[in-house]
Design an enzyme around this catalytic site. Structure first.
Site, mmCIF file in Angstrom:
data_model
loop_
_atom_site.group_PDB
_atom_site.id
_atom_site.type_symbol
_atom_site.label_atom_id
_atom_site.label_comp_id
_atom_site.label_asym_id
_atom_site.label_seq_id
_atom_site.Cartn_x
_atom_site.Cartn_y
_atom_site.Cartn_z
ATOM 1 N N SER A 129 7.067 16.720 -16.168
ATOM 2 C CA SER A 129 8.075 16.540 -14.899
ATOM 3 C C SER A 129 8.596 17.830 -14.531
ATOM 4 O O SER A 129 8.949 18.744 -15.258
ATOM 5 C CB SER A 129 9.129 15.571 -15.229
ATOM 6 O OG SER A 129 8.691 14.312 -15.892
HETATM 7 N N1 SAH Z 1 8.768 13.447 -20.639
HETATM 8 C C1 SAH Z 1 7.427 13.907 -20.229
HETATM 9 C C2 SAH Z 1 6.457 13.598 -19.017
HETATM 10 C C3 SAH Z 1 5.517 12.734 -19.129
HETATM 11 S S1 SAH Z 1 4.935 11.798 -17.963
HETATM 12 C C4 SAH Z 1 7.348 15.540 -20.107
HETATM 13 O O1 SAH Z 1 8.507 16.005 -20.294
HETATM 14 O O2 SAH Z 1 6.438 16.149 -20.625
HETATM 15 C C5 SAH Z 1 4.702 10.125 -18.455
HETATM 16 C C6 SAH Z 1 4.295 9.836 -19.913
HETATM 17 O O3 SAH Z 1 4.567 8.247 -20.100
HETATM 18 C C7 SAH Z 1 2.888 10.111 -19.998
HETATM 19 O O4 SAH Z 1 2.391 10.942 -20.807
HETATM 20 C C8 SAH Z 1 2.195 8.637 -20.049
HETATM 21 O O5 SAH Z 1 0.823 8.754 -21.103
HETATM 22 C C9 SAH Z 1 3.199 7.800 -20.782
HETATM 23 N N2 SAH Z 1 3.224 6.483 -20.856
HETATM 24 C C10 SAH Z 1 2.841 5.879 -19.914
HETATM 25 N N3 SAH Z 1 3.070 4.364 -20.141
HETATM 26 C C11 SAH Z 1 3.491 4.512 -21.407
HETATM 27 C C12 SAH Z 1 3.814 3.296 -22.205
HETATM 28 N N4 SAH Z 1 3.836 2.120 -21.997
HETATM 29 N N5 SAH Z 1 4.362 3.795 -23.461
HETATM 30 C C13 SAH Z 1 4.513 5.126 -23.770
HETATM 31 N N6 SAH Z 1 4.214 6.055 -23.080
HETATM 32 C C14 SAH Z 1 3.683 5.700 -21.722
#
Ligand code: SAH
Length: 222
Positions: A71
């Site tokens: 993000s």
């Molecule tokens: N907080 C992260 C941003 C990740 S983007 C950072 O700082 O880099 C959102 C993430 O949510 C993705 O990696 C995706 O794979 C995950 N995601 C999507 N649906 C999910 C679910 N049901 N359970 C766990 N993770 C999930």
């Protein structure tokens, strides 16, 4: 002085972090000192693919493995501020991704539990957080839709992926007075960032923090 974690860092890392905090966060109104301190201390370049290290402090989201994103710094700060984190808080994050937001949350809170559905991302984030010495973060590979029942209650729950509604399991896992921050919107590209505060057993107060763009929550693991 030969710490392997140092090799992940840009030589001007500290300066870049200071500039990011000043230009992208303070100027846009992020005022919580704990959040600013945390964002000053976590080296974001250690959480992006090496070829993007030079862009780690750009004012945008960046691609990471498994076609996911880390993000934008401002969004990480906005969510952390909205979560009203204090020392000692127990935090649940859904969507570990790179592990960057978990590291930021972990600098403020007592314990962070973070769930990621992509096994590769969960493993990479876990190894990275360990190499950097962040000891209060537990990473699990799994579907975050059910939260983390064994570790409840949480003072704050943050979702880094969007969904059409707030999962009931998350609301139940919030401590009294707990805050939940999540992008809400069906299959739309743009969502509303929602803050939900638990004010009683069945009572919640909702606030809309504005438009955001997140990847969707996907059920199941991969
Ligand atoms: N907080 C992260 C941003 C990740 S983007 C950072 O700082 O880099 C959102 C993430 O949510 C993705 O990696 C995706 O794979 C995950 N995601 C999507 N649906 C999910 C679910 N049901 N359970 C766990 N993770 C999930």
């Amino acid at each position: 002085m030969n710490d392997p974690a140092d090799q992940l860092l840009l030589p001007d890392s500290e300066k870049l972090r200071r500039r990011m905090v000043e230009r992208q966060l303070v100027r846009r109104g992020i005022a919580d000192e704990r959040v600013l301190e945390a964002m000053l201390s976590v080296p974001r370049e250690a959480f992006v693919p090496p070829y993007l290290a030079r862009h780690a402090y750009d004012d945008c989201a960046l691609p990471i493995e498994a076609e996911q994103t880390i993000s934008q710094p401002y969004i990480v700060a906005l969510m952390a501020e909205a979560a009203e984190l204090k020392a000692g808080d127990r935090v649940l994050e859904i969507g570990t991704g790179s592990g960057y937001a978990a590291a930021v949350l972990g600098r403020i809170a007592g314990q962070v539990h973070t769930i990621e559905r992509h096994a590769l991302l969960a493993q990479t984030a876990q190894a990275r957080l360990a190499a950097l010495g962040y000891g209060n973060i537990e990473v699990r590979c799994g579907d975050g839709m059910q939260g983390w029942p064994e570790a409840t209650p949480f003072d704050a729950i943050l979702s880094a992926a969007s969904g059409p509604g707030i999962p009931v399991a998350w609301k139940r896992q919030l401590a009294p007075g707990g805050r939940l921050v999540m992008p809400r919107g069906g299959m739309t590209r743009v969502q509303n960032l929602i803050k939900l505060k638990r004010t009683g057993e069945e009572d919640f107060v909702e606030e809309n923090l504005g438009k955001v763009m997140f990847v969707p929550l996907v059920e199941g693991t991969t």
